[in-house]
Design a protein around this motif. Sequence first.
Motif, PDB file in Angstrom:
ATOM      1  N   GLN A  70      -7.140   2.576  -4.184  1.00 54.46           N
ATOM      2  CA  GLN A  70      -8.010   2.494  -3.027  1.00 54.46           C
ATOM      3  C   GLN A  70      -8.902   3.725  -2.917  1.00 54.46           C
ATOM      4  O   GLN A  70     -10.110   3.624  -2.772  1.00 54.46           O
ATOM      5  CB  GLN A  70      -7.170   2.334  -1.757  1.00 54.46           C
ATOM      6  CG  GLN A  70      -6.401   1.032  -1.674  1.00 54.46           C
ATOM      7  CD  GLN A  70      -7.340  -0.166  -1.571  1.00 54.46           C
ATOM      8  OE1 GLN A  70      -7.393  -0.993  -2.461  1.00 54.46           O
ATOM      9  NE2 GLN A  70      -8.097  -0.226  -0.497  1.00 54.46           N
ATOM     10  N   VAL A 101      -8.939  -1.904   3.746  1.00 55.17           N
ATOM     11  CA  VAL A 101      -8.391  -2.310   2.450  1.00 55.17           C
ATOM     12  C   VAL A 101      -9.495  -2.751   1.498  1.00 55.17           C
ATOM     13  O   VAL A 101      -9.392  -2.574   0.283  1.00 55.17           O
ATOM     14  CB  VAL A 101      -7.361  -3.431   2.666  1.00 55.17           C
ATOM     15  CG1 VAL A 101      -6.791  -3.914   1.335  1.00 55.17           C
ATOM     16  CG2 VAL A 101      -6.232  -2.967   3.570  1.00 55.17           C
ATOM     17  N   LYS A 156      -2.956   0.124  -4.059  1.00 56.12           N
ATOM     18  CA  LYS A 156      -2.564  -1.207  -3.594  1.00 56.12           C
ATOM     19  C   LYS A 156      -1.884  -1.938  -4.736  1.00 56.12           C
ATOM     20  O   LYS A 156      -2.444  -2.054  -5.831  1.00 56.12           O
ATOM     21  CB  LYS A 156      -3.788  -1.989  -3.101  1.00 56.12           C
ATOM     22  CG  LYS A 156      -3.445  -3.359  -2.533  1.00 56.12           C
ATOM     23  CD  LYS A 156      -4.675  -4.057  -1.981  1.00 56.12           C
ATOM     24  CE  LYS A 156      -5.552  -4.563  -3.109  1.00 56.12           C
ATOM     25  NZ  LYS A 156      -6.671  -5.397  -2.602  1.00 56.12           N
ATOM     26  N   LEU A 171       0.854  -1.186   0.000  1.00 52.78           N
ATOM     27  CA  LEU A 171       0.000   0.000   0.000  1.00 52.78           C
ATOM     28  C   LEU A 171       0.889   1.235   0.000  1.00 52.78           C
ATOM     29  O   LEU A 171       1.815   1.341   0.808  1.00 52.78           O
ATOM     30  CB  LEU A 171      -0.917   0.007   1.223  1.00 52.78           C
ATOM     31  CG  LEU A 171      -2.110   0.970   1.170  1.00 52.78           C
ATOM     32  CD1 LEU A 171      -3.107   0.508   0.122  1.00 52.78           C
ATOM     33  CD2 LEU A 171      -2.776   1.084   2.532  1.00 52.78           C
TER      34      LEU A 171
END
Length: 576
Positions: free
Chosen positions: A351, A407, A338, A328
Amino acid sequence: MDKYKLKTQKLQQKFHFDENNIEKICTSLENEIETLKVVKIQNQPFQTPDVQLFKAALQETKTNTLLELPSLAQAVKNISNTSQNEIAKTNTTKYLLSDAVQASRCFQKTQHTQTEAITLKDQSNIASVWILQKEIGNNTSKEKIQEIKSNKFKKMLFITDRIVTSNNFSEKQIEFITQHTSDKLNAMSYRYVLEEILQFSNNKLSNFSVTSFIWNTMNEDILAVGYGKWNDERNGFKGAICCWSLKNPVYPERMYEFNKPITCLDFSKTRANVLVAGSHGGCVYILDIAQEICDPVIVNEKNLQNFPIWSVQSFLQKSYTSEDEFILSVDGNGSVRKWSGGVSKTYNTEQMSLIYCGIRNDAAKPNKFNHSTIVQNIPGTVISFHPTNKSTYFIGTKVGFVVQNTVDSCNHYDRIFMAHNGPVYGIKFSPFCSSIFITYGADWQIKIWMENVDVPLLSLCYCNAVDDADWSPINSTVIVSVSGAVICIWDFARKTVEPVMMFTCKTGVHFSLVKFSKHGNNIVTGDVNGLVRCFHISNMPSPSFLQKNSILTALENMMSSNHELLQIIKKTMMNK
């Protein structure tokens, strides 16, 4: 002659005492003792009876053992073949059959065994030129042979360099590694003393600044350090990654040069030899530090945006079938992406984008239309994952906001709150309580937060910007920070107005990073001059037995006046 024989026979007569005779003797002795007491009280003369002489013959009887500790090991002769096989299959240490038997220290028993003689065999071999060429290869050139010889020579120099440097730094290295136990009588005092013991420096990196460093996850002696050089128009490398070892503080074990400054580092969670790095040019690199000469893999080569990568973090994400590793990253444009950790299949997922929406006053326009909306990207500064909830991460921004997200969610965030009146330089969670974390930034403050609480629990203020800070791994209420040329040690269980200890370095030094060692008795600092210093902390107070309770009680004592916040914290802790 007959009378004489009779006398000798009487003298040689053997007396056998049974229980009745013994009782009679005891009663007679008791009577005599009572008479002696009476005579002593009345002061009368004591008349001694006639002396009777007799001989007693003593005979040795059988030995009776009062205590016997039998050995737990059985003799091989008393065990059948089937039982021997059963005992040999079991992996218990109770039976030692064929070896010497050793009991406790007081009672020892040894059994001598005799082994067969070791057979030695001499073997010779003849190697011709044809065999050597076949082994090495007919196509092997002289350059490859010289390269093999040079590699062996480098390895020999590498080992001798460690041996020579250990003669000068052996005492300091032992002091760094040794875990010093604090005195229990010194629990109430907090006289911290800092002493510089080691320096990691190299002439090639004299004009560079230390941008990031991280300890290796497997080998505690290896420290990976990132360097960068700005405002230099001369040709040459502007970034470097060095892997320093405590065994050789003079020259790095590995050194990789880059054409852009390195801004952030992180080790892989599954492979200790894989290092992830971010650069000021926008590249995310993956390096194998096990190789001395390594070509770094650019993860985002196909999606390069030329914005500085300010933070990278490797993490594990579970899927339906396996658990894969990802990276990340956050850049200067506010893009959080990501990346896959594999080399063969490299792909990215955006993301979210950090966007700021605000209102600007414009005095040139009429009153009805003097407000305009501002929409711009927010540069991210740091990423920090939650220690227990591995899918949750926090991002610090350049305008003072902290964004919380997971995430699995994209294009939006779960929570946002204002942390500082300026750039947020770091977010770090407590190693003893996963719901408590600190943030620090350019507004001179270190703020202690609790998860899902929008108000800081405590603020530690210093007279300069806090460049970096770190929690102590052995004391839950101790925090170290650097501001300019000053190292501050905070202990909010004892003092919150000012640090409990301040160490000012010489002029011309500006610290940029600080981190505790894994044992907690040392701190490592980096500065803008390219020096990595190791300081040893002595006279530390002994930590409490219940570290989580100590940090919670310290925060409750500081917030005793704010009853509403105290109730909110108690509710959140009860829910957890």
